[in-house]
Write a protein that holds these residues in place. Sequence first.
Motif, short mmCIF file in Angstrom:
data_model
loop_
_atom_site.label_atom_id
_atom_site.label_comp_id
_atom_site.label_asym_id
_atom_site.label_seq_id
_atom_site.Cartn_x
_atom_site.Cartn_y
_atom_site.Cartn_z
N LYS A 1 26.35 -28.86 17.41
CA LYS A 1 26.95 -27.96 18.39
C LYS A 1 27.47 -28.72 19.60
CE LYS A 1 24.35 -23.78 17.25
NZ LYS A 1 23.54 -22.69 17.80
N PRO B 1 29.53 -23.07 23.05
CA PRO B 1 28.76 -24.18 22.50
C PRO B 1 27.33 -23.81 22.15
CG PRO B 1 29.19 -24.50 24.84
CD PRO B 1 30.03 -23.36 24.40
N PRO C 1 28.38 -20.47 15.44
CA PRO C 1 29.55 -21.30 15.10
C PRO C 1 30.72 -20.44 14.66
CG PRO C 1 27.54 -22.15 14.07
CD PRO C 1 27.20 -20.80 14.62
N ASN D 1 31.69 -26.15 18.43
CA ASN D 1 30.69 -25.36 17.71
C ASN D 1 31.42 -24.51 16.65
OD1 ASN D 1 28.38 -24.13 16.88
ND2 ASN D 1 28.23 -22.77 18.66
#
Length: 281
Positions: free
Chosen positions: A3, A43, A47, A123
């Motif tokens: 990430k 972040p 995701p 991310n």
Amino acid sequence: MAKALHMVRHPTGFYSAGATTVFASRFDQRFSYCLYVPSAHDPDGAPLPMAVLQHGTGRRGPQYRDNFAGWAEEHGCLVLAPLFPAGIGDPDDLHNFKFLRYGDIRFDRVLLAMADEVGERFNVDVRRFLLHGFSGGGQFVHRFAYLHPDRLSGLSIGAPGRITYIDHDSPWWIGLKGFEEEFGCAPRVAELRDVPVQMVVGGADVETWEINNQGDTNWMDGADAYGVTRVERLRALRDNFEAHGIGVRFDVVPGVGHEPMRVLEPVKEFFASILTPRESS
């Protein structure tokens, strides 16, 4: 999946959000890419998915990226647009990336390296991504799929002029005979049955001057065996895929010729249909 988002926290982070600048690939700096990073990117959050838009002979990567910006915001999907410049190795070359391998360059590996680099910087889940290409990009993406179906969450093949059919008796690149010698592994056709596939072409995409050019470096005897126009050849590829158990959504855009930006609405719809279950989960 990492990430890390070092770029967004860097003073130059302005150029790493929304429509980004162009970055050289760390894997091979002859090649580069730009992105659209939607405002949904976090972040520390979930995701994001990723869509890759592969240019054709005209190298219009930023134009594809910009066309998808609103869609990327709506669906919370990062967009990657690679650039494989013309003239790498051969100053007159326009076409080598379409066939995946040229000398010591494996363009499929260059793309995968870019995807993995984006996964390190942002991310975003790059284990599987959406992939679209039109014309020369359409050539690249369906050949890429024979090698890397495990990296695809969806495949959109747009109006390729030269097609590699699932045909083990015809030589590469018209068919798959010699594929293993070319790439060091067998084509992974069976795995494509698990990948959503779209084929898209303009209904008026019938000019043939560019794709029936016997004697040029991107010609091979037999390239016209299944049709003269891009429409005819793509229909033949659809039938070929379906004969091998690969389902295909086939979109013909009425009144449109060989115009990449005018066939993108069905591509966006197709990609959205794949992302929707993910968005709702």
